[in-house]
Every structure is written in C-alpha cells, then in structure tokens.
Design a protein around this motif. Structure first.
Motif, PDB file in Angstrom:
ATOM      1  N   SER A 136      -6.409  -6.741   1.387  1.00  0.00           N
ATOM      2  CA  SER A 136      -6.456  -6.953  -0.065  1.00  0.00           C
ATOM      3  C   SER A 136      -5.112  -7.538  -0.503  1.00  0.00           C
ATOM      4  O   SER A 136      -4.068  -7.244   0.084  1.00  0.00           O
ATOM      5  N   GLN A 137      -5.149  -8.352  -1.544  1.00  0.00           N
ATOM      6  CA  GLN A 137      -3.903  -8.920  -2.070  1.00  0.00           C
ATOM      7  C   GLN A 137      -2.954  -7.838  -2.559  1.00  0.00           C
ATOM      8  O   GLN A 137      -1.736  -8.054  -2.647  1.00  0.00           O
ATOM      9  N   ASN A 138      -3.483  -6.686  -2.868  1.00  0.00           N
ATOM     10  CA  ASN A 138      -2.665  -5.586  -3.388  1.00  0.00           C
ATOM     11  C   ASN A 138      -1.861  -4.880  -2.297  1.00  0.00           C
ATOM     12  O   ASN A 138      -0.941  -4.115  -2.609  1.00  0.00           O
ATOM     13  N   ARG A 139      -2.212  -5.132  -1.034  1.00  0.00           N
ATOM     14  CA  ARG A 139      -1.516  -4.465   0.063  1.00  0.00           C
ATOM     15  C   ARG A 139      -0.257  -5.243   0.437  1.00  0.00           C
ATOM     16  O   ARG A 139      -0.235  -6.048   1.353  1.00  0.00           O
ATOM     17  N   LYS A 140       0.812  -4.984  -0.277  1.00  0.00           N
ATOM     18  CA  LYS A 140       2.082  -5.672  -0.032  1.00  0.00           C
ATOM     19  C   LYS A 140       2.780  -5.148   1.224  1.00  0.00           C
ATOM     20  O   LYS A 140       3.728  -5.773   1.720  1.00  0.00           O
ATOM     21  N   ASP A 141       2.293  -4.008   1.726  1.00  0.00           N
ATOM     22  CA  ASP A 141       2.951  -3.362   2.869  1.00  0.00           C
ATOM     23  C   ASP A 141       2.433  -3.856   4.215  1.00  0.00           C
ATOM     24  O   ASP A 141       2.963  -3.479   5.260  1.00  0.00           O
ATOM     25  N   ILE A 142       1.392  -4.686   4.208  1.00  0.00           N
ATOM     26  CA  ILE A 142       0.820  -5.174   5.469  1.00  0.00           C
ATOM     27  C   ILE A 142       0.933  -6.693   5.517  1.00  0.00           C
ATOM     28  O   ILE A 142       0.199  -7.411   4.825  1.00  0.00           O
ATOM     29  N   LEU A 145       1.128  -7.837  12.316  1.00  0.00           N
ATOM     30  CA  LEU A 145       0.452  -6.873  13.175  1.00  0.00           C
ATOM     31  C   LEU A 145       1.283  -5.602  13.368  1.00  0.00           C
ATOM     32  O   LEU A 145       0.735  -4.525  13.608  1.00  0.00           O
ATOM     33  N   LYS A 146       2.576  -5.707  13.217  1.00  0.00           N
ATOM     34  CA  LYS A 146       3.454  -4.543  13.370  1.00  0.00           C
ATOM     35  C   LYS A 146       3.247  -3.523  12.261  1.00  0.00           C
ATOM     36  O   LYS A 146       3.650  -2.364  12.386  1.00  0.00           O
ATOM     37  N   ASP A 147       2.608  -3.965  11.168  1.00  0.00           N
ATOM     38  CA  ASP A 147       2.383  -3.073  10.029  1.00  0.00           C
ATOM     39  C   ASP A 147       1.073  -2.296  10.122  1.00  0.00           C
ATOM     40  O   ASP A 147       0.714  -1.552   9.206  1.00  0.00           O
ATOM     41  N   LEU A 148       0.337  -2.452  11.233  1.00  0.00           N
ATOM     42  CA  LEU A 148      -0.987  -1.828  11.355  1.00  0.00           C
ATOM     43  C   LEU A 148      -0.936  -0.337  11.698  1.00  0.00           C
ATOM     44  O   LEU A 148      -1.919   0.374  11.499  1.00  0.00           O
ATOM     45  N   LYS A 149       0.164   0.137  12.209  1.00  0.00           N
ATOM     46  CA  LYS A 149       0.230   1.500  12.724  1.00  0.00           C
ATOM     47  C   LYS A 149      -0.193   2.528  11.670  1.00  0.00           C
ATOM     48  O   LYS A 149       0.359   2.581  10.567  1.00  0.00           O
ATOM     49  N   GLY A 150      -1.225   3.313  12.044  1.00  0.00           N
ATOM     50  CA  GLY A 150      -1.702   4.375  11.157  1.00  0.00           C
ATOM     51  C   GLY A 150      -2.646   3.914  10.063  1.00  0.00           C
ATOM     52  O   GLY A 150      -3.173   4.739   9.322  1.00  0.00           O
ATOM     53  N   GLN A 151      -2.900   2.613   9.962  1.00  0.00           N
ATOM     54  CA  GLN A 151      -3.770   2.077   8.907  1.00  0.00           C
ATOM     55  C   GLN A 151      -5.222   2.002   9.385  1.00  0.00           C
ATOM     56  O   GLN A 151      -5.478   1.751  10.562  1.00  0.00           O
ATOM     57  N   GLN A 187     -13.903  -2.780  -1.066  1.00  0.00           N
ATOM     58  CA  GLN A 187     -14.214  -1.446  -1.597  1.00  0.00           C
ATOM     59  C   GLN A 187     -13.036  -0.476  -1.464  1.00  0.00           C
ATOM     60  O   GLN A 187     -13.082   0.640  -1.988  1.00  0.00           O
ATOM     61  N   GLY A 188     -11.985  -0.903  -0.759  1.00  0.00           N
ATOM     62  CA  GLY A 188     -10.823  -0.056  -0.574  1.00  0.00           C
ATOM     63  C   GLY A 188     -11.014   1.026   0.471  1.00  0.00           C
ATOM     64  O   GLY A 188     -10.210   1.957   0.581  1.00  0.00           O
ATOM     65  N   ARG A 189     -12.065   0.894   1.288  1.00  0.00           N
ATOM     66  CA  ARG A 189     -12.348   1.912   2.304  1.00  0.00           C
ATOM     67  C   ARG A 189     -11.546   1.701   3.578  1.00  0.00           C
ATOM     68  O   ARG A 189     -11.413   2.609   4.398  1.00  0.00           O
ATOM     69  N   VAL A 190     -11.034   0.493   3.765  1.00  0.00           N
ATOM     70  CA  VAL A 190     -10.125   0.192   4.877  1.00  0.00           C
ATOM     71  C   VAL A 190      -8.987  -0.673   4.351  1.00  0.00           C
ATOM     72  O   VAL A 190      -9.102  -1.294   3.287  1.00  0.00           O
ATOM     73  N   ALA A 191      -7.900  -0.689   5.119  1.00  0.00           N
ATOM     74  CA  ALA A 191      -6.740  -1.488   4.713  1.00  0.00           C
ATOM     75  C   ALA A 191      -6.936  -2.967   5.014  1.00  0.00           C
ATOM     76  O   ALA A 191      -6.374  -3.831   4.327  1.00  0.00           O
ATOM     77  N   GLY A 192      -7.733  -3.262   6.053  1.00  0.00           N
ATOM     78  CA  GLY A 192      -7.910  -4.664   6.413  1.00  0.00           C
ATOM     79  C   GLY A 192      -8.709  -4.824   7.688  1.00  0.00           C
ATOM     80  O   GLY A 192      -9.345  -3.879   8.173  1.00  0.00           O
ATOM     81  N   THR A 193      -8.645  -6.014   8.250  1.00  0.00           N
ATOM     82  CA  THR A 193      -9.288  -6.297   9.532  1.00  0.00           C
ATOM     83  C   THR A 193      -8.488  -7.350  10.289  1.00  0.00           C
ATOM     84  O   THR A 193      -7.938  -8.274   9.674  1.00  0.00           O
ATOM     85  N   VAL A 194      -8.394  -7.190  11.584  1.00  0.00           N
ATOM     86  CA  VAL A 194      -7.908  -8.255  12.460  1.00  0.00           C
ATOM     87  C   VAL A 194      -9.149  -8.998  12.909  1.00  0.00           C
ATOM     88  O   VAL A 194     -10.088  -8.387  13.411  1.00  0.00           O
ATOM     89  N   ASN A 195      -9.149 -10.305  12.704  1.00  0.00           N
ATOM     90  CA  ASN A 195     -10.355 -11.033  13.035  1.00  0.00           C
ATOM     91  C   ASN A 195     -10.042 -12.445  13.509  1.00  0.00           C
ATOM     92  O   ASN A 195      -8.875 -12.810  13.659  1.00  0.00           O
ATOM     93  N   ALA A 196     -11.099 -13.222  13.745  1.00  0.00           N
ATOM     94  CA  ALA A 196     -10.933 -14.573  14.276  1.00  0.00           C
ATOM     95  C   ALA A 196     -10.869 -15.593  13.151  1.00  0.00           C
ATOM     96  O   ALA A 196     -11.597 -15.482  12.153  1.00  0.00           O
ATOM     97  N   ARG A 197     -10.015 -16.576  13.322  1.00  0.00           N
ATOM     98  CA  ARG A 197      -9.884 -17.656  12.343  1.00  0.00           C
ATOM     99  C   ARG A 197     -11.218 -18.306  12.039  1.00  0.00           C
ATOM    100  O   ARG A 197     -11.539 -18.590  10.872  1.00  0.00           O
TER     101      ARG A 197
END
Length: 268
Positions: A136-142, A145-151, A187-197
């Motif tokens: 989400s654009q609101n997640r300034k903390d991610i 990939l180093k920011d994924l820990k615990g998310q 929906q705010g149920r997850v922080a994000g996804t790593v996916n394919a371009r």
C-alpha cells in the motif's frame, strides 16, 4: 559402335539414372527424417503441454485457446517446420505428462530450478521474471526486501515468490492468485506481496492500481528464468527449440508477443 559397346553404355546410363533417383529420394526425405530424429510423439507435430487456464500465458477467449505461450508455441513449431498441437492439462499433472510421453514440450511459465534439472531438460530462457515489491502507498516502512522481516505477505504456496519472501523473513499468508494478493493488500490484511513483474504488467492492463506502491527489487534478488521443459531423452528437440527461440528473439517476435500480452517486454 559394336553391340558390346552399346550394352556397356546402356548399363552406365541406367546406373546413373538409378543413382540420380536415389539421391533425389534422399533429398526429398531429408526434412522428414530430420523431424523423425527429433523423437516427436506424432510425426510433423510439436505437441505442447500447458494449463490453458492461466491468463495471459494460456487461456480461452470466446472458446478459443490463446495467450503468450500459445502464440509462442505456434511460432516455435513454424520455425521448425512443424504444426503445433496443444494439450491443456491441470498443473498437478502437467510436468509429469512429459514422463508419460503425453506431449513433447511444456510451455507454462515454468522456472528453471535445480530440483527440476534432475528430471528434465530446459530450453534457453524466454522470460526473465524480475521480482517486484507491492505494498500500500501508506506503508512508508517497506521499501526493499530487507524490510520484509516479521511482515505479513500474501504469496502463492510453493512459488518462487514465496521462497523469496520467506528468505527475507516475511510471515506468509497463502494466496491463490495475484488478484487475491492485491485484494488482501487493499483490505489491509497483509503488508504486501513479492511477485513477478509480468504478473503486475498483466494485472494493470485492466485493473485499477490506485493506492498501490510498486518497487523493482531485481537488484536485490536475481530474476527467475522461465524456460520450456523437455523429457531427458529429448536432447535433439531441445537443440532445435533453442535454435528456433534464438531466431524469434532476433527477429523481434518474442518482444512483440510480450508487448501484446503484458504491455511490456518481459523477455530480457
């Protein structure tokens, strides 16, 4: 000219004629014998295994099979002087179909892995699947990939994307497909996804992307290589396919098909 000389001359002419016929027969059969040597399941036909339900790679539109890998399969067959035949198969039995000679080749967004290399042959890559980070654009903390820990991250079970997210410490929330992953982010149920371009390029062609932040993280994680899959015994077919792929890359066909289905070039 005496009788003996006439007989001798006639024998020479007949021999020459038979030699010419023999050479002509060999010449006319050279293409067929070349195709036979590829070890195809059906003479003159490249039988392709794919899911047929995985847009934009292979899917049905108005009842007709189409998609990036369907057109790629047709182009490869044409380059090799063959006809393409497609065998839609569910994913759980798709790769195993090579072992039972159900088809000659599999084109289904399959990545090159050490585990698969033990049982199958790979073509040269025709897609370089580069990783992206979607939040989400609101997640300034991610922002990497180093920011994924615990998310919490939405990933498909058993995918390369899941492996990368786990590698960087994310908590995995199973997701059935890309659209579901995006919905979970909104929906705010997850922080994000790593996916394919390429998944992102295909999605944004017909879906709103407002409120989402996308970052290319291919500098942090090497791209996955998408390849055609062959039975271990299909060395000659693999060689011919690689030659055909090189030609399609050189003449711009690969790039054109990529832009048609993904609105971007995912082939390099």
């Amino acid at each position: 000219m005496n009788f003996k000389k006439l007989v001798k001359l006639g024998s020479v002419l007949v021999g020459a004629a038979l030699l010419t016929v023999g050479l002509s027969a060999c010449g006319s059969g050279s293409k067929a014998s070349s195709a036979d040597n590829l070890g195809l399941n059906h003479k003159g036909t490249l039988t392709v295994g794919l899911e047929g339900t995985y847009a934009p790679y292979s899917y049905r539109k108005d009842g007709k099979l189409t998609g990036f890998e369907v057109e790629l399969g047709k182009a490869l067959a044409k380059q090799m002087g063959l006809k393409a035949k497609f065998v839609p198969t569910k994913w759980d039995g798709l790769v195993a179909g090579l072992g039972s000679s159900k088809y000659d080749i599999v084109l289904n967004d399959i990545t090159k892995t050490p585990a698969r290399a033990k049982s199958y042959l790979f073509s040269k890559p025709y897609i370089y699947s580069r990783y992206i980070l979607i939040t989400s654009q609101n997640r300034k903390d991610i922002n990497s990939l180093k920011d994924l820990k615990g998310q919490k991250f939405a990933e498909g079970t058993g995918t390369n994307n899941e492996q990368v997210a786990k590698k960087f410490g994310a908590k995995i929330v199973p997701s059935g497909d890309f659209t579901t992953s995006i919905a979970l982010i909104k929906q705010g149920r997850v922080a994000g996804t790593v996916n394919a371009r390429e998944a992102w390029l295909a999605y944004k062609k017909s879906n709103p992307t407002t409120g989402l932040k996308v970052k290319n993280v291919s500098a942090e994680e090497r791209p996955a290589q998408v390849v055609a899959l062959f039975n271990k015994k299909s060395t000659k077919l693999r060689g011919k396919t690689n030659q055909a792929l090189a030609k399609l890359r050189q003449n711009g066909t690969l790039s054109r098909l990529s832009k048609k289905y993904f609105n971007g070039d995912i082939t390099k």
